[in-house]
Design an enzyme around this catalytic site. Structure first.
Site, short mmCIF file in Angstrom:
data_model
loop_
_atom_site.label_atom_id
_atom_site.label_comp_id
_atom_site.label_asym_id
_atom_site.label_seq_id
_atom_site.Cartn_x
_atom_site.Cartn_y
_atom_site.Cartn_z
N SER A 131 -71.83 32.29 -35.63
CA SER A 131 -70.70 31.47 -35.15
C SER A 131 -69.55 32.31 -34.60
O SER A 131 -69.24 33.39 -35.11
CB SER A 131 -70.18 30.65 -36.33
OG SER A 131 -68.91 30.13 -36.05
N GLU A 133 -66.62 31.69 -35.16
CA GLU A 133 -65.62 31.80 -36.23
C GLU A 133 -65.58 33.22 -36.81
O GLU A 133 -64.57 33.63 -37.38
CB GLU A 133 -65.94 30.82 -37.36
CG GLU A 133 -65.41 29.43 -37.17
CD GLU A 133 -63.89 29.34 -37.28
OE1 GLU A 133 -63.27 28.77 -36.36
OE2 GLU A 133 -63.32 29.84 -38.27
N TYR A 154 -66.37 30.13 -44.95
CA TYR A 154 -67.48 29.83 -44.01
C TYR A 154 -67.76 31.03 -43.12
O TYR A 154 -68.92 31.47 -42.99
CB TYR A 154 -67.09 28.60 -43.16
CG TYR A 154 -67.99 28.36 -41.98
CD1 TYR A 154 -69.20 27.68 -42.13
CD2 TYR A 154 -67.63 28.81 -40.70
CE1 TYR A 154 -70.03 27.46 -41.03
CE2 TYR A 154 -68.46 28.59 -39.61
CZ TYR A 154 -69.66 27.92 -39.77
OH TYR A 154 -70.48 27.71 -38.69
P1 NAP Z 1 -74.13 20.01 -38.93
O1 NAP Z 1 -74.17 18.83 -38.02
O2 NAP Z 1 -73.12 20.05 -40.02
O3 NAP Z 1 -75.58 20.19 -39.56
C1 NAP Z 1 -75.83 21.06 -40.62
C2 NAP Z 1 -77.14 20.67 -41.28
O4 NAP Z 1 -77.34 21.55 -42.41
C3 NAP Z 1 -77.18 19.23 -41.83
O5 NAP Z 1 -78.37 18.61 -41.43
C4 NAP Z 1 -77.16 19.42 -43.33
O6 NAP Z 1 -77.91 18.47 -44.07
C5 NAP Z 1 -77.84 20.78 -43.47
N1 NAP Z 1 -77.52 21.38 -44.77
C6 NAP Z 1 -76.30 21.53 -45.35
N2 NAP Z 1 -76.41 22.08 -46.57
C7 NAP Z 1 -77.74 22.27 -46.76
C8 NAP Z 1 -78.50 22.77 -47.85
N3 NAP Z 1 -77.93 23.18 -48.99
N4 NAP Z 1 -79.84 22.84 -47.73
C9 NAP Z 1 -80.46 22.40 -46.60
N5 NAP Z 1 -79.78 21.90 -45.54
C10 NAP Z 1 -78.44 21.83 -45.63
O7 NAP Z 1 -73.93 21.35 -38.09
P2 NAP Z 1 -74.25 21.66 -36.54
O8 NAP Z 1 -73.02 21.44 -35.75
O9 NAP Z 1 -75.51 20.99 -36.17
O10 NAP Z 1 -74.45 23.24 -36.59
C11 NAP Z 1 -75.74 23.79 -36.81
C12 NAP Z 1 -75.57 25.24 -37.27
O11 NAP Z 1 -74.90 26.00 -36.27
C13 NAP Z 1 -74.76 25.41 -38.55
O12 NAP Z 1 -75.30 26.50 -39.24
C14 NAP Z 1 -73.37 25.76 -38.03
O13 NAP Z 1 -72.68 26.50 -39.00
C15 NAP Z 1 -73.71 26.58 -36.81
N6 NAP Z 1 -72.75 26.57 -35.72
C16 NAP Z 1 -72.33 25.39 -35.19
C17 NAP Z 1 -71.46 25.40 -34.11
C18 NAP Z 1 -70.99 24.11 -33.48
O14 NAP Z 1 -70.01 24.17 -32.74
N7 NAP Z 1 -71.64 23.00 -33.73
C19 NAP Z 1 -71.03 26.62 -33.57
C20 NAP Z 1 -71.49 27.80 -34.13
C21 NAP Z 1 -72.37 27.77 -35.19
P3 NAP Z 1 -77.46 16.93 -44.18
O15 NAP Z 1 -77.89 16.30 -42.90
O16 NAP Z 1 -78.20 16.47 -45.37
O17 NAP Z 1 -75.96 16.95 -44.36
N1 GDD Z 2 -61.64 19.24 -38.22
C1 GDD Z 2 -60.35 19.11 -37.83
N2 GDD Z 2 -59.67 17.98 -38.18
N3 GDD Z 2 -59.79 20.09 -37.11
C2 GDD Z 2 -58.51 19.92 -36.70
C3 GDD Z 2 -57.77 18.79 -37.02
C4 GDD Z 2 -58.38 17.77 -37.80
O1 GDD Z 2 -57.79 16.75 -38.13
N4 GDD Z 2 -56.55 18.91 -36.45
C5 GDD Z 2 -56.52 20.08 -35.82
N5 GDD Z 2 -57.70 20.71 -35.96
C6 GDD Z 2 -58.04 22.04 -35.43
C7 GDD Z 2 -58.58 23.00 -36.47
O2 GDD Z 2 -57.51 23.56 -37.25
C8 GDD Z 2 -59.29 24.01 -35.58
O3 GDD Z 2 -58.38 24.97 -35.11
C9 GDD Z 2 -59.76 23.17 -34.40
O4 GDD Z 2 -59.08 21.92 -34.49
C10 GDD Z 2 -61.27 22.91 -34.40
O5 GDD Z 2 -61.64 22.44 -35.68
P1 GDD Z 2 -63.12 21.84 -35.97
O6 GDD Z 2 -63.44 20.79 -35.00
O7 GDD Z 2 -63.17 21.51 -37.41
O8 GDD Z 2 -64.09 23.07 -35.62
P2 GDD Z 2 -64.01 24.61 -36.00
O9 GDD Z 2 -63.66 25.36 -34.75
O10 GDD Z 2 -63.19 24.85 -37.19
O11 GDD Z 2 -65.51 24.91 -36.43
C11 GDD Z 2 -66.61 24.47 -35.61
O12 GDD Z 2 -66.93 25.46 -34.66
C12 GDD Z 2 -67.39 26.70 -35.23
C13 GDD Z 2 -67.67 27.66 -34.07
O13 GDD Z 2 -66.49 28.28 -33.65
C14 GDD Z 2 -67.77 24.17 -36.56
O14 GDD Z 2 -68.81 23.56 -35.82
C15 GDD Z 2 -68.32 25.43 -37.18
O15 GDD Z 2 -69.51 25.14 -37.91
C16 GDD Z 2 -68.64 26.44 -36.05
O16 GDD Z 2 -69.14 27.63 -36.58
#
Ligand code: NAP
Ligand code: GDD
Length: 349
Positions: A131, A133, A154
């Protein structure tokens, strides 16, 4: 020969799209789901196949990233060609509330899978969902050479997973890769992430069901892309001749405030300030202020480049959430999908 893939986190945003993409590519797809007292498989219900009928391509298995024996058994039984490790507690803010379980799942969970791969002696390719992050507040643009400075439990767990993936590649010759993905969003995004929280609120306000949205730091900036394109990059990373690590991003960054501006204007609601209240509970103990990815390596080596730009992403998400509430959506987002993805492989939500 039909390839077999195993996806952890198959019921999540990315897992559901990846399953759809791999089925489209002709894979046999296995996914790990957690047991819960209700079904949590809404995102993959349209892909589900009754295991009793012939020629089934999708198989779901109960499992958990905290359960070493379960993971080892599944890997040895399924013998996948590729593992996409997407399962995680993926909410940065929540990781401050539950740091120990986050590190157990998001950090040690990766080690458990890598150990199972090593011990199986099978030639399994491994994709790690790393990520942006991990970069913390290190100056943008961030690329594969930018040092990590994690600012949440995280992100600390993800840095461990990144390193252990690279280490197993170097020490044991496993085809193990990191995709360092910047934020990617879409119509299946979890409702507590800021983009989807905003587009759902826009639709509810438009429908007269809500009046306000409560948010935290709206000055934070992210490099937001379109999830389905990032799924294709994951697959491409595992199709290379050599295992490697890649940044996947659009190369642009926008603030939460800009997201609000575009979303409320697009839905015809006018100035977002009428609807937004700032609430302390959504601030984090440490924030990541500005992420901008430099996806040059992905462009050169994978020929991957983001097609969907920021405004387009917002419109796609607003259209989808308005449609879900049976509102007449402006429709520009739907048009963009049709134009840019004539061969789209996913079900439009
Ligand atoms: P998500 O929608 O939160 O999906 C995460 C999945 O992991 C869910 O299906 C959840 O199961 C499963 N999970 C959580 N805890 C688990 C456990 N203990 N054992 C087995 N499965 C578990 O996340 P996403 O946005 O698809 O992201 C996919 C991956 O990419 C994650 O690793 C995230 O950290 C990473 N990532 C995401 C982003 C982004 O912007 N989306 C960016 C960078 C990296 P349930 O369905 O049961 O809750
Ligand atoms: N969730 C959330 N809720 N975020 C908020 C809010 C709120 O009400 N208000 C402001 N934010 C700001 C957060 O402080 C952060 O700076 C930004 O919006 C994005 O927050 P999220 O949408 O929660 O995503 P993230 O950037 O923290 O994390 C996501 O992206 C990562 C990759 O950079 C997740 O998908 C992570 O799993 C992933 O790794």
């Amino acid at each position: 020969m039909e390839k077999k893939a195993l996806i952890t986190g198959i019921a999540g945003q990315d897992g559901s799209y990846l399953a759809e993409f791999l089925l489209y590519k002709g894979y046999q797809v296995h996914g790990i789901i957690r047991w819960d007292s209700i079904f949590t498989t809404e995102r993959i219900d349209h892909l589900y196949q009754d295991p009793h009928v012939n020629n089934v391509k999708l198989f779901l298995h109960y499992g958990d990233l905290s359960d070493t024996g379960n993971l080892e058994r599944l890997i040895n039984q399924i013998k996948p060609d590729e593992i996409y490790h997407l399962g995680a507690m993926s909410h940065v803010k929540v990781s401050f509330d539950m740091p120990e379980s986050t590190v157990n799942i998001d950090g040690l969970g990766t080690l458990r899978i890598l150990e199972a791969i090593k011990n199986s002696k099978l030639p399994i390719k491994f994709y790690m969902a790393s990520s942006s992050e991990m970069f913390g507040n290190n100056a943008p643009p961030q690329n594969e050479n930018t040092p990590f400075h994690p600012r949440s439990p995280y992100a600390c767990a993800k840095v461990f997973s990144f390193d252990i993936t690279r280490m197993y590649r170097e020490a044991y010759g496993i085809f193990a890769c990191n995709g360092i993905l910047f934020n990617h969003e879409g119509c299946r995004r979890g409702p507590t992430f800021v983009t989807r929280k905003i587009t759902m609120a826009v639709a509810k306000i438009k429908a007269g069901l809500e009046k306000k949205i409560y948010l935290g730091n709206i000055n934070a900036k992210r490099d937001w892309g379109f999830s389905q394109e990032y799924i294709e990059a994951m697959w491409q990373i595992l199709q290379q001749d050599q295992p490697d690590d890649f940044v996947i991003a659009t190369g642009e960054s926008h603030s939460v405030k800009e997201f609000l501006e575009v979303a409320f204007q697009y839905a015809g609601l006018g100035d977002f300030k009428q609807y937004v209240e700032i609430d302390d509970r959504y601030f984090r103990p440490a924030e990541v202020e500005n992420l901008i990815g430099d996806p040059l390596k992905a462009k050169n080596k994978l020929n991957w480049e983001a097609k969907i730009k920021f405004d387009e992403l917002v419109k796609i998400m607003v259209d989808s959430d308005m449609r879900r509430l049976n509102l007449a959506a402006p429709g520009e987002g739907d048009k963009i999908i049709k134009e840019k993805f004539p061969d789209k492989w996913w079900k439009v939500d």
